[in-house]
Design an enzyme around this catalytic site. Structure first.
Site, PDB file in Angstrom:
ATOM      1  CG  HIS A 216      -5.599  -2.604  -1.126  1.00 57.42           C
ATOM      2  ND1 HIS A 216      -4.494  -3.162  -0.514  1.00 57.42           N
ATOM      3  CD2 HIS A 216      -5.436  -1.259  -1.036  1.00 57.42           C
ATOM      4  CE1 HIS A 216      -3.724  -2.172  -0.054  1.00 57.42           C
ATOM      5  NE2 HIS A 216      -4.268  -1.015  -0.364  1.00 57.42           N
ATOM      6  CD  GLU A 217      -6.669   0.999  -3.988  1.00 57.31           C
ATOM      7  OE1 GLU A 217      -6.794   1.941  -3.187  1.00 57.31           O
ATOM      8  OE2 GLU A 217      -5.569   0.473  -4.239  1.00 57.31           O
TER       9      GLU A 217
ATOM     10  CB  CYS B 162      -0.887  -0.017   1.239  1.00 58.55           C
ATOM     11  SG  CYS B 162      -1.988   1.396   1.343  1.00 58.55           S
TER      12      CYS B 162
ATOM     13  CG  HIS C  20      -7.462   2.632   1.194  1.00 58.72           C
ATOM     14  ND1 HIS C  20      -6.665   2.859   2.297  1.00 58.72           N
ATOM     15  CD2 HIS C  20      -6.663   2.010   0.284  1.00 58.72           C
ATOM     16  CE1 HIS C  20      -5.443   2.397   2.065  1.00 58.72           C
ATOM     17  NE2 HIS C  20      -5.416   1.860   0.854  1.00 58.72           N
TER      18      HIS C  20
END
Ligand code: ZN
Length: 177
Positions: A143-144, A101, A147
């Site tokens: 993953h995004e 990341c 966030h």
């Protein structure tokens, strides 16, 4: 004109907020944010970047898979802005794979993710898009997406034993896939 924006790092409380839905995709500020994120992720050799990583609490991210020094085996795709994204369905199969990341420099982790997902998002022109993603690109999306809810990949590790440094990753994983 796009400009490079500073990426905030783990420990910055802004990385831990839940981001807000984007109401007006055609807003000049949102369009500029998209341009800046695309330029910034390319310069940083990332395969994705989410708005909260540049301290913008908006539910949008860029998926920009392509082979580079950080991810030599990534598939090639055009950088795509995904706004107000949703996961509408997912496989039962979960696979572990290596992630890093841009907000957690120097660390890689073996993260469990759904192998396949059905997603929806609004594109930068305001059009609703529906897609199915698998494997590495599905991993980037998950993953995004995390966030946007203030979650970082290290939160998803099953064990701290699944965390290694970038240097060991390059030596052990990239050079011995
Ligand atoms: Zn990240």
């Amino acid at each position: 004109m796009s400009e490079l924006v500073p990426i905030i790092q783990l420990g910055n409380p802004q990385l831990r907020h839940k981001s807000a839905f984007v109401d007006n995709i055609h807003d000049e500020e949102i369009q500029r944010l998209i341009e800046d994120l695309i330029a910034t992720v390319a310069q940083a050799h990332g395969v994705g970047i989410a708005a909260p990583q540049v301290a913008a609490q908006k539910r949008l991210f860029i998926v920009a898979s392509r082979p580079n020094a950080r991810y030599p085996h990534a598939p090639e795709m055009a950088p795509t802005a995904m706004i107000n994204p949703r996961i509408v369905a997912h496989s039962t199969e979960v696979v572990k794979g290596w992630e890093g990341c841009l907000s957690v420099p120097g660390i890689r982790g073996l993260v469990p993710r759904y192998q396949a997902i059905a997603i929806e998002y609004t594109d930068r022109n305001g059009k609703l898009q529906k897609q199915e993603l698998t494997d590495f690109v599905a991993r980037i999306f998950q993953h995004e997406y995390d966030h946007l809810d203030g979650i970082v990949f290290v939160d998803r590790l099953e064990s701290t034993l699944d965390m290694i440094t970038e240097q060991e990753y390059q030596q052990r994983i990239v050079n011995n896939p």
